[in-house]
Scaffold this active site. Sequence first.
Site, PDB file in Angstrom:
ATOM      1  N   LYS A  53      35.142  47.002  42.350  1.00 13.76           N
ATOM      2  CA  LYS A  53      34.234  47.518  41.303  1.00 13.76           C
ATOM      3  C   LYS A  53      34.548  48.940  40.858  1.00 13.76           C
ATOM      4  CE  LYS A  53      33.035  43.797  41.983  1.00 13.76           C
ATOM      5  NZ  LYS A  53      33.767  42.897  41.097  1.00 13.76           N
ATOM      6  N   HIS A 113      42.767  45.205  46.902  1.00 15.88           N
ATOM      7  CA  HIS A 113      41.598  46.018  47.276  1.00 15.88           C
ATOM      8  C   HIS A 113      41.715  46.450  48.747  1.00 15.88           C
ATOM      9  CE1 HIS A 113      39.422  45.268  43.630  1.00 15.88           C
ATOM     10  NE2 HIS A 113      38.991  44.066  43.913  1.00 15.88           N
ATOM     11  N   SER A 143      27.338  48.385  41.084  1.00 18.47           N
ATOM     12  CA  SER A 143      28.171  47.388  40.419  1.00 18.47           C
ATOM     13  C   SER A 143      28.453  46.216  41.366  1.00 18.47           C
ATOM     14  CB  SER A 143      29.482  48.048  39.972  1.00 18.47           C
ATOM     15  OG  SER A 143      30.304  47.129  39.310  1.00 18.47           O
TER      16      SER A 143
HETATM   17  S1  PPS Z   1      36.782  43.839  40.527  1.00 22.65           S
HETATM   18  O1  PPS Z   1      36.112  42.506  40.462  1.00 22.65           O
HETATM   19  O2  PPS Z   1      36.562  44.453  41.842  1.00 22.65           O
HETATM   20  O3  PPS Z   1      38.186  43.761  40.161  1.00 22.65           O
HETATM   21  O4  PPS Z   1      35.935  44.703  39.481  1.00 22.65           O
HETATM   22  P1  PPS Z   1      36.475  46.000  38.760  1.00 22.65           P
HETATM   23  O5  PPS Z   1      37.251  45.573  37.569  1.00 22.65           O
HETATM   24  O6  PPS Z   1      37.145  46.906  39.739  1.00 22.65           O
HETATM   25  O7  PPS Z   1      35.170  46.775  38.333  1.00 22.65           O
HETATM   26  C1  PPS Z   1      34.210  46.300  37.448  1.00 22.65           C
HETATM   27  C2  PPS Z   1      33.533  47.509  36.832  1.00 22.65           C
HETATM   28  O8  PPS Z   1      34.438  48.132  35.924  1.00 22.65           O
HETATM   29  C3  PPS Z   1      33.788  48.258  34.651  1.00 22.65           C
HETATM   30  N1  PPS Z   1      34.781  48.201  33.562  1.00 22.65           N
HETATM   31  C4  PPS Z   1      34.909  49.168  32.644  1.00 22.65           C
HETATM   32  N2  PPS Z   1      34.316  50.375  32.533  1.00 22.65           N
HETATM   33  C5  PPS Z   1      34.668  51.142  31.464  1.00 22.65           C
HETATM   34  N3  PPS Z   1      35.579  50.760  30.540  1.00 22.65           N
HETATM   35  C6  PPS Z   1      36.203  49.563  30.610  1.00 22.65           C
HETATM   36  N4  PPS Z   1      37.088  49.211  29.685  1.00 22.65           N
HETATM   37  C7  PPS Z   1      35.879  48.716  31.722  1.00 22.65           C
HETATM   38  N5  PPS Z   1      36.291  47.486  32.127  1.00 22.65           N
HETATM   39  C8  PPS Z   1      35.604  47.193  33.228  1.00 22.65           C
HETATM   40  C9  PPS Z   1      32.814  47.084  34.631  1.00 22.65           C
HETATM   41  O9  PPS Z   1      31.850  47.279  33.639  1.00 22.65           O
HETATM   42  C10 PPS Z   1      32.261  47.147  36.044  1.00 22.65           C
HETATM   43  O10 PPS Z   1      31.365  48.241  36.204  1.00 22.65           O
HETATM   44  P2  PPS Z   1      29.743  48.135  36.024  1.00 22.65           P
HETATM   45  O11 PPS Z   1      29.219  49.455  36.509  1.00 22.65           O
HETATM   46  O12 PPS Z   1      29.338  46.985  36.891  1.00 22.65           O
HETATM   47  O13 PPS Z   1      29.468  47.914  34.599  1.00 22.65           O
END
Ligand code: PPS
Length: 301
Positions: A53, A113, A143
């Site tokens: 996340k 991860h 998240s």
């Molecule tokens: S995972 O499943 O662990 O691979 O998830 P991960 O991609 O690491 O994290 C998901 C969070 O990243 C946010 N996210 C973004 N934030 C800003 N800009 C962009 N382009 C973007 N893409 C993904 C996503 O909204 C999740 O955060 P939260 O706080 O839940 O919204």
Amino acid sequence: MAGEQGKDHKPEGRPELGEVDGILLPKATCNEWSRIQSFQAKPDDLLICTYPKAGTTWIQEIVDMIQQEGDLEKCQRAPVHQRHPFIEWARPPQPSGVEQADAMPSPRTLKTHLPVKLLPRSFWEQKCKFLYVARNAKDCMVSYFHFQRMSKVVPDPGTWPEYFETFMAGKVGWGPWYDHVKGWWKAKDSHHMLFLFYEDIKKNPKREIQKVVQFLGKPLDEATLDKIVHHTSFDVMKDNPMANRAGVPASPMRTFVYFPSCWKGTVGDWKNHFTVAQNERFNENYRRKMADTTLTFSMEF
Ligand code: PPS
């Protein structure tokens, strides 16, 4: 096969976590552990490393856009999880992350991860490039909580107060956030690593994307850079089926689109969840756990 899979699932269908060296991981990953540990990295591999996340999908899309020199069509060639194999992922009978990576031509971009202490040794031995993205603990916790509520591929998180304790105790998949970020922060001093922060990318995407461009050694013109900034913005990514996993067929284990409606992509969403008492307790615990590192985070703008 169905019986074998059934062993690792609780009655409500959620998979259980197992443990490797004190770190909780999906049971199916634990079952594959010896194969994951003997994974053969190659010198030209790039490994994207994050705590769950922390913005993994975001940096994956940024990296791919840079590698494809801003060619949107090339970035649409496959969903993001197929473009970058997740090396410790296992869910038989689907091909495992190791199998996907083994089948991929070089140069490969891979995702993990895993905390430093569990990373297959060949990544260090082959002197691979590492790109780590860190996100502040409070937003990661919130998240992760929403993700565990929405996704049936991970354990049920329980109530928010229960999850708050579970996360602080590090009893979540991929282990404690604290050791993860501290471990990778320390490793950056002796390895070829770019260490970025989610909050910095959010604040100044162009500047941070430029750091990735430099790190990957792939110079781009200004227009391409601007195109990448736009294409990887939250609003554009959430509507991109190759980045939001909406294209992955629904299954009994996966009942949501990857960008669920609760995803916000912001800094400081934790304020909408932490009570004042929880915040004080968290801060006190955080100070103790982070006392032995120079690593600092922005928790709000
Ligand atoms: S995972 O499943 O662990 O691979 O998830 P991960 O991609 O690491 O994290 C998901 C969070 O990243 C946010 N996210 C973004 N934030 C800003 N800009 C962009 N382009 C973007 N893409 C993904 C996503 O909204 C999740 O955060 P939260 O706080 O839940 O919204």
